[in-house]
Scaffold this motif. Structure first.
Motif, mmCIF file in Angstrom:
data_model
loop_
_atom_site.group_PDB
_atom_site.id
_atom_site.type_symbol
_atom_site.label_atom_id
_atom_site.label_comp_id
_atom_site.label_asym_id
_atom_site.label_seq_id
_atom_site.Cartn_x
_atom_site.Cartn_y
_atom_site.Cartn_z
ATOM 1 N N VAL A 7 0.841 -1.186 0.000
ATOM 2 C CA VAL A 7 0.000 0.000 0.000
ATOM 3 C C VAL A 7 0.880 1.242 0.000
ATOM 4 C CG1 VAL A 7 -1.975 -1.095 1.095
ATOM 5 C CG2 VAL A 7 -0.163 -0.162 2.517
ATOM 6 N N THR A 8 0.347 2.327 -0.559
ATOM 7 C CA THR A 8 1.147 3.542 -0.696
ATOM 8 C C THR A 8 0.731 4.619 0.288
ATOM 9 O OG1 THR A 8 -0.362 4.296 -2.436
ATOM 10 C CG2 THR A 8 1.602 3.095 -3.135
ATOM 11 N N ARG A 9 -0.459 4.541 0.862
ATOM 12 C CA ARG A 9 -0.863 5.513 1.868
ATOM 13 C C ARG A 9 -0.188 5.190 3.201
ATOM 14 N NH1 ARG A 9 -6.870 4.569 2.269
ATOM 15 N NH2 ARG A 9 -6.752 6.160 3.889
ATOM 16 N N PRO A 10 -0.095 6.180 4.125
ATOM 17 C CA PRO A 10 0.428 5.863 5.450
ATOM 18 C C PRO A 10 -0.330 4.676 6.041
ATOM 19 C CG PRO A 10 0.152 8.227 5.201
ATOM 20 C CD PRO A 10 -0.467 7.598 3.982
ATOM 21 N N THR A 11 0.399 3.668 6.434
ATOM 22 C CA THR A 11 -0.199 2.384 6.783
ATOM 23 C C THR A 11 0.246 1.947 8.171
ATOM 24 O OG1 THR A 11 -0.213 1.749 4.461
ATOM 25 C CG2 THR A 11 -0.412 -0.033 6.057
ATOM 26 N N LEU A 12 -0.704 1.477 8.962
ATOM 27 C CA LEU A 12 -0.400 0.974 10.294
ATOM 28 C C LEU A 12 -0.161 -0.526 10.236
ATOM 29 C CD1 LEU A 12 -0.236 1.486 13.385
ATOM 30 C CD2 LEU A 12 -2.664 0.851 13.474
ATOM 31 N N GLY A 13 0.921 -0.964 10.838
ATOM 32 C CA GLY A 13 1.147 -2.386 11.039
ATOM 33 C C GLY A 13 0.772 -2.769 12.458
ATOM 34 N N ILE A 14 0.019 -3.829 12.602
ATOM 35 C CA ILE A 14 -0.350 -4.328 13.927
ATOM 36 C C ILE A 14 0.380 -5.637 14.159
ATOM 37 C CG2 ILE A 14 -2.202 -5.112 15.446
ATOM 38 C CD1 ILE A 14 -4.130 -3.345 13.879
ATOM 39 N N LEU A 15 1.227 -5.662 15.158
ATOM 40 C CA LEU A 15 1.941 -6.874 15.546
ATOM 41 C C LEU A 15 1.142 -7.497 16.684
ATOM 42 C CD1 LEU A 15 4.491 -8.610 15.146
ATOM 43 C CD2 LEU A 15 5.638 -7.151 16.816
ATOM 44 N N VAL A 19 11.745 0.481 11.979
ATOM 45 C CA VAL A 19 10.390 1.020 11.902
ATOM 46 C C VAL A 19 9.973 1.531 13.275
ATOM 47 C CG1 VAL A 19 7.966 0.491 11.385
ATOM 48 C CG2 VAL A 19 9.797 -0.550 10.030
ATOM 49 N N GLU A 20 9.314 2.675 13.298
ATOM 50 C CA GLU A 20 8.816 3.241 14.549
ATOM 51 C C GLU A 20 7.784 2.299 15.174
ATOM 52 O OE1 GLU A 20 6.026 7.017 16.019
ATOM 53 O OE2 GLU A 20 6.578 6.778 13.905
ATOM 54 N N VAL A 21 7.909 2.088 16.492
ATOM 55 C CA VAL A 21 6.919 1.334 17.248
ATOM 56 C C VAL A 21 6.233 2.299 18.214
ATOM 57 C CG1 VAL A 21 6.482 -0.602 18.806
ATOM 58 C CG2 VAL A 21 8.291 -0.774 17.081
ATOM 59 N N LEU A 22 4.936 2.421 18.108
ATOM 60 C CA LEU A 22 4.193 3.351 18.961
ATOM 61 C C LEU A 22 4.311 2.929 20.432
ATOM 62 C CD1 LEU A 22 0.980 3.780 16.778
ATOM 63 C CD2 LEU A 22 2.972 5.295 16.891
ATOM 64 N N ASP A 23 4.389 3.910 21.313
ATOM 65 C CA ASP A 23 4.611 3.660 22.737
ATOM 66 C C ASP A 23 3.274 3.587 23.467
ATOM 67 O OD1 ASP A 23 5.317 3.641 25.411
ATOM 68 O OD2 ASP A 23 6.934 5.102 25.181
ATOM 69 N N MET A 24 2.792 2.375 23.684
ATOM 70 C CA MET A 24 1.513 2.160 24.352
ATOM 71 C C MET A 24 1.541 2.618 25.808
ATOM 72 S SD MET A 24 -0.380 -1.521 24.682
ATOM 73 C CE MET A 24 -2.155 -1.640 24.649
ATOM 74 N N ILE A 25 2.667 2.434 26.468
ATOM 75 C CA ILE A 25 2.790 2.762 27.885
ATOM 76 C C ILE A 25 2.657 4.270 28.095
ATOM 77 C CG2 ILE A 25 4.177 2.472 29.950
ATOM 78 C CD1 ILE A 25 3.376 -0.186 28.492
ATOM 79 N N ARG A 26 3.444 5.023 27.348
ATOM 80 C CA ARG A 26 3.387 6.483 27.467
ATOM 81 C C ARG A 26 2.011 7.012 27.062
ATOM 82 N NH1 ARG A 26 7.200 10.592 27.840
ATOM 83 N NH2 ARG A 26 6.407 12.630 27.183
ATOM 84 N N ALA A 27 1.435 6.427 26.002
ATOM 85 C CA ALA A 27 0.123 6.881 25.542
ATOM 86 C C ALA A 27 -0.924 6.718 26.640
ATOM 87 C CB ALA A 27 -0.282 6.111 24.294
ATOM 88 N N ALA A 71 1.994 -0.845 15.724
ATOM 89 C CA ALA A 71 1.333 -0.861 17.026
ATOM 90 C C ALA A 71 1.383 -2.282 17.565
ATOM 91 C CB ALA A 71 -0.115 -0.394 16.905
ATOM 92 N N VAL A 72 1.759 -2.414 18.826
ATOM 93 C CA VAL A 72 1.813 -3.728 19.476
ATOM 94 C C VAL A 72 0.777 -3.721 20.601
ATOM 95 C CG1 VAL A 72 3.270 -5.440 20.612
ATOM 96 C CG2 VAL A 72 4.291 -3.823 18.980
ATOM 97 N N PRO A 73 -0.413 -4.270 20.375
ATOM 98 C CA PRO A 73 -1.450 -4.235 21.410
ATOM 99 C C PRO A 73 -1.230 -5.288 22.489
ATOM 100 C CG PRO A 73 -2.319 -5.256 19.430
ATOM 101 C CD PRO A 73 -0.924 -4.809 19.096
ATOM 102 N N CYS A 74 -0.104 -5.151 23.170
ATOM 103 C CA CYS A 74 0.246 -6.014 24.302
ATOM 104 C C CYS A 74 1.207 -5.223 25.172
ATOM 105 C CB CYS A 74 0.893 -7.313 23.833
ATOM 106 S SG CYS A 74 1.548 -8.340 25.177
ATOM 107 N N ASN A 75 0.787 -4.875 26.385
ATOM 108 C CA ASN A 75 1.642 -4.084 27.266
ATOM 109 C C ASN A 75 2.948 -4.789 27.583
ATOM 110 O OD1 ASN A 75 0.113 -1.518 28.688
ATOM 111 N ND2 ASN A 75 -1.334 -3.080 28.010
ATOM 112 N N THR A 76 2.868 -6.082 27.920
ATOM 113 C CA THR A 76 4.070 -6.797 28.341
ATOM 114 C C THR A 76 5.100 -6.878 27.221
ATOM 115 O OG1 THR A 76 2.619 -8.115 29.757
ATOM 116 C CG2 THR A 76 4.882 -8.869 29.521
#
Length: 253
Positions: free
Chosen positions: A4-12, A103-111, A84-89
């Motif tokens: 995909v060419t648009r800004p795309t979110l990867g979910i791990l 690749v940037e990984v979004l910070d769930m803890i800080r958010a 985005a990693v939807p797992c705190n641990t």
């Protein structure tokens, strides 16, 4: 696979599967899109065979890092803008993922903590309901210190009897009534320790948190991560394009 060419979110994801599905649902709900085509393109790598993160941190099981890196590299090759990693641990390992992929990984803890502070001006003490693995890493304590917040946890017995038991019940697909009551009891113990609000810091906990939210104001870490992803990637003028591509991990162990 089409890139995909648009800004795309990867979910791990896959940690656990229900939490991953819940995160994607919340992401869609929090995207202010006026049509299907205006939503974010999303690529999901969901491998439930990733070794247990808490067991690894406690020295009781294999490291999840190889499986996490495999998934992150799959997302990298697909061209995602961030992950985005939807797992705190699992956030104990995000620096390794970033180094392995660039690749940037979004910070769930800080958010989650920033959401708590934003919702309650003057907030000083935040209670956290998390896995033993998340507690061991001190992820919330370190992030809280950077934000000027005091983070408090439940006692060891409450952790084992109520929080751990509730998380296991959700992962096993148990009826929600009992684990919801256990999480409410754990939240009450945090209120007794001076917590002014509580963070549901395991992605299974928001699924059983309605009673707890009547004890203390509750911040859902899954919601916070979804909002961070939308803030990072969604733009009102985004051009139409493919809305979703999904693939589940094929690892067997």
């Amino acid at each position: 696979m089409r890139h995909v060419t648009r800004p795309t979110l990867g979910i791990l994801g896959g940690m656990g599967p229900l939490a991953t599905a819940d995160f994607y649902r919340r992401l869609v709900q929090r995207t202010p899109a006026g049509s299907d085509q205006a939503h974010l393109p999303v690529l999901i790598w969901a491998d439930p065979a990733v070794p247990d993160r808490t067991a690894a941190l406690l020295g009781e099981g294999p490291s999840p890092v190889p499986a996490l890196v495999e998934g992150a590299r799959w997302l990298q090759r697909a061209g995602v803008s961030c992950i985005a990693v939807p797992c705190n641990t699992a956030h104990a390992y995000v620096e390794q993922l970033s180094r392995a992929t660039g690749v940037e990984v979004l910070d769930m803890i800080r958010a989650a903590l920033e959401t708590a502070a934003r919702r309650r001006p003057g907030l000083e003490r935040v209670g956290v309901l998390a896995t033993r693995g998340t507690r061991l890493t001190g992820l919330y304590e370190r992030a809280g210190a950077r934000l000027g917040l005091d983070v408090v946890q439940v006692s060891g017995p409450v952790q084992e009897e109520y929080v751990d038991a509730a998380i296991r019940a959700v992962k096993a697909g148990a009826a929600p009534a009992a684990p919801e009551s256990w999480i409410a009891t754990a939240t009450e113990s945090l209120r007794e320790r001076g917590a002014q609000t509580v963070v549901a810091a395991c992605t299974e906990i928001p699924l059983i948190s309605s009673a707890a939210s009547r004890v203390l104001p509750l911040v859902d870490s899954t919601d916070a991560l979804a909002e961070a992803a939308v803030s990072r990637l969604w733009r009102p003028a985004a051009a139409p394009g493919p809305a979703l591509a999904v693939r589940t991990g094929g690892r067997t162990g």
